[in-house]
Design a protein around this motif. Sequence first.
Motif, PDB file in Angstrom:
ATOM      1  N   TYR A 215      -2.785   4.711   0.877  1.00 50.04           N
ATOM      2  CA  TYR A 215      -3.439   3.414   1.061  1.00 50.04           C
ATOM      3  C   TYR A 215      -4.020   2.859  -0.232  1.00 50.04           C
ATOM      4  O   TYR A 215      -5.002   2.135  -0.219  1.00 50.04           O
TER       5      TYR A 215
ATOM      6  N   GLU B 100      -3.487   0.392  -3.456  1.00 53.24           N
ATOM      7  CA  GLU B 100      -2.776  -0.854  -3.712  1.00 53.24           C
ATOM      8  C   GLU B 100      -1.714  -0.658  -4.796  1.00 53.24           C
ATOM      9  O   GLU B 100      -1.967  -0.025  -5.812  1.00 53.24           O
TER      10      GLU B 100
ATOM     11  N   LEU C  81       0.847  -1.183   0.000  1.00 57.54           N
ATOM     12  CA  LEU C  81       0.000   0.000   0.000  1.00 57.54           C
ATOM     13  C   LEU C  81       0.884   1.235   0.000  1.00 57.54           C
ATOM     14  O   LEU C  81       1.882   1.289   0.712  1.00 57.54           O
TER      15      LEU C  81
END
Length: 59
Positions: A50, A52, A46
């Motif tokens: 945050y 991916e 991450l």
Amino acid sequence: MMEYLKRKLTKFNAQNVGKITFPHYYEENGKLIKELENGEIWEVSLDKDYQEVLIERLK
């Protein structure tokens, strides 16, 4: 964020795992793993927001 995911994952028991839709996320050897429905397995991380980030395709 990893601690948050760990807490969420520990709440699932073996009966509920089959009911979870893809992608599946789990930790293996300290790495966050993402498994897709087509069988692809990725190591993910991450970023600071945050979001991916795919690190490496494992399978």
